[in-house]
Design an enzyme around this catalytic site. Structure first.
Site, PDB file in Angstrom:
ATOM      1  N   TYR B 278       0.698  -1.273   0.065  1.00 48.17           N
ATOM      2  CA  TYR B 278      -0.062  -0.040   0.188  1.00 48.17           C
ATOM      3  C   TYR B 278       0.721   1.210  -0.119  1.00 48.17           C
ATOM      4  CZ  TYR B 278      -4.119   2.626   1.825  1.00 48.17           C
ATOM      5  OH  TYR B 278      -5.082   3.614   2.064  1.00 48.17           O
ATOM      6  N   TYR B 327      -2.167   4.671  -9.967  1.00 42.45           N
ATOM      7  CA  TYR B 327      -3.203   4.222 -10.774  1.00 42.45           C
ATOM      8  C   TYR B 327      -4.547   4.753  -9.914  1.00 42.45           C
ATOM      9  CZ  TYR B 327      -6.742   0.325 -10.996  1.00 42.45           C
ATOM     10  OH  TYR B 327      -7.826  -0.393 -11.249  1.00 42.45           O
TER      11      TYR B 327
END
Lengths: 144, 381
Positions: B278, B327
């Site tokens: 993450y 993204y």
């Protein structure tokens, strides 16, 4: 007209009132466990190391070092960017967030591990915030 | 958790990602959920377990018409979905439910139908952090980084290379928000947000969602999708206040979660074909690589800068969707990391890692406050 939003201020709770009472009289109060001598922050009425409920507040030295920081460049109510947001490592062990003031807000002036000393800034009748300034400025030591 | 006893059989993101002003946060959950159910040929009436974060599982169950026998509202930030996968696996194994739906939806950019993210002045964070002027994660999550750089001798250029390499992955992903190539100079020269972090070292702010459907592995053959088996997992929490981390250069939650994930799955680091860490900010993959044991202390910045996680040549493909930096990042990014692990193990990722059998998906919640790690494979054991 609504007032311009200002700096967020703490609302003390029963467990933290002694800390904010301390800053108003120029003391940075930490807590020490009566059972195991662990010194800790933020305030709570028991020791986070051994869970003893027998703890005492005491005034810290107000000295620490610049442990890490960022320099914030975005607008924020009550602040003039750029300004530092720092983690100060207190001489007694605990870490606390604060702002480093009284020096240029630049990476060159804000050197990691530099010695700092607390100063108190009155924000309201109830709240005085502990801020930190360099303990050494331009070669001359600031009296603690 | 028994290795491979539970599988992800349905997985999907929202139909759109990016800026979605015509849907509320609640509807983003539902859009993702309906897509994930369609992915595996189920309907809401087949679901008897529900887990979500950011919204109440009550609200999601009612909105979708689900009557669950198992409910998990664990909300510890962006890694909540990793914890949901772990809890759902245990619940299915224990017979508390048979088919779990995990949903995420977040109107992070458009703020449609979204509750507040206020820190009351009476909380510890409200008293001992907010008065010093932090403005959310860009000024809090980033606070430990200078300490790490100094203690390990990691350079700002190495930190910037995280964003550069992830942009290379994003360039291969048609759904990525940002796809144009970057240089280290571009990253370091971008607008300063909170020194040393420029805008390109901070995640995007977008709208979107995702959902997963899990059931027992012995039913996995009943679905049209290639099953992704849960081999193991871990979770932990440390502190809600970044200023109170035990060590600013390591995450205790990462280490506890990661160690448990590796131990429970029985894999070793060399078994890992694909890794998601993450990345709300550029230092997180560096912390993750070290705290999960892929790199020695102080070596992760060089490991990334020397292209070990890059497309084509990298031996450890990392954040292959482009990550939160390129993204998408709606606020609680963990669901999108899980979706990419599933795509890689199904063999249908836009930037597919060849022969990908084992994926590790590692999430963070809050500002180093929480962590969850899931080990998955397309082989049951």
């Amino acid at each position: 007209m609504a007032q311009r939003p200002r700096r967020a201020l703490p609302r003390p709770t029963p467990e933290t009132q002694h800390f904010w009472d301390g800053t108003r009289v120029g003391e940075l109060r930490l807590q020490r466990c009566d059972a195991c001598a662990h010194v800790y922050f933020p305030p709570r009425p028991f020791c986070p190391s051994c869970a003893s409920r027998s703890v005492s507040a005491f005034p810290a030295s107000g000295r620490g070092t610049l442990h890490s920081y960022v320099i914030h460049h975005r607008p924020m109510p009550g602040f003039e960017p750029p300004y530092s947001i720092a983690i100060v490592k207190l001489e007694e062990g605990p870490q606390m967030m604060s702002n480093v003031v009284g020096c240029p807000q630049t990476p060159e002036a804000l050197e990691l591990d530099m010695p700092l000393v607390v100063e108190f800034k009155e924000m309201s009748e109830d709240i005085t915030l502990p801020l930190f300034r360099p303990a050494m400025l331009r070669g001359s030591e600031v009296a603690v | 958790m028994k290795r491979g006893a539970v599988a992800i059989v349905g997985a999907a993101e929202t139909t759109e990602l990016g800026t979605i002003p015509n849907q509320s946060q609640l509807q983003l959950h539902a859009d993702a959920a309906l897509n994930a159910l369609a992915d595996c040929g189920l309907s809401p009436s087949d679901i008897d377990g529900i887990a979500t974060a950011g919204e109440s599982p009550v609200g999601i169950a009612h909105y979708l018409g689900i009557t669950p026998t198992w409910v998990d509202g664990t909300g510890v930030g962006g890694c909540s979905f990793m914890l949901h996968v772990r809890h759902a696996t245990a619940a299915i194994e224990a017979g508390l439910c048979s088919t779990v739906l995990i949903t995420h939806g977040e109107s992070g950019r458009s703020q449609v139908g979204r509750g507040g993210f206020m820190r009351g002045g009476g909380t510890l964070m409200g008293q001992f952090e907010m008065p010093y002027g932090p403005m959310g994660p860009p000024t809090l999550f980033t606070l430990p980084a200078l300490r790490y750089l100094k203690d390990t001798g990691t350079s700002l250029e190495q930190l910037a290379s995280v964003a550069v390499i992830q942009r290379e992955w994003a360039a291969r992903n048609p759904r990525a928000s940002y796809r144009d190539p970057l240089t280290v100079e571009d990253v370091l020269g971008a607008r300063m947000i909170a020194y040393p972090f420029t805008k390109l070292m901070c995640c995007l702010v977008t709208d979107g969602g995702g959902a997963l459907v899990l059931t027992s592995a012995d039913r996995a053959g009943d679905f049209p999708t290639r099953p992704v088996y849960i081999l193991g997992g871990g979770e932990s929490v440390e502190t809600p206040m970044v200023s109170q981390m035990e060590d600013l250069t390591r995450s205790r939650a990462f280490r506890v979660s990661g160690e448990r994930a590796f131990a429970s799955s029985g894999i070793c680091h060399d078994d890992v074909d694909h890794l998601m860490i993450y990345d709300a900010f550029a230092h997180l993959p560096i912390y993750g690589l070290e705290d999960l044991g892929f790199c020695k202390r102080g070596e992760a910045g060089g490991f990334i800068a020397e292209r070990n996680t890059a497309p084509d040549t990298g031996r450890l493909p990392l954040n292959t969707n482009g990550g939160g930096l390129s993204y998408m990042h709606s606020g609680m990014y963990g669901m999108y990391a899980l979706q990419e692990s599933v795509r890689q193990l199904r063999g249908c990722a836009p930037a597919q890692v060849p022969d990908c059998k084992v994926s590790v998906c590692h999430g963070v919640g809050g500002m180093f406050a929480a962590s969850g790690t899931i080990v998955m494979s397309n082989e049951p054991s």
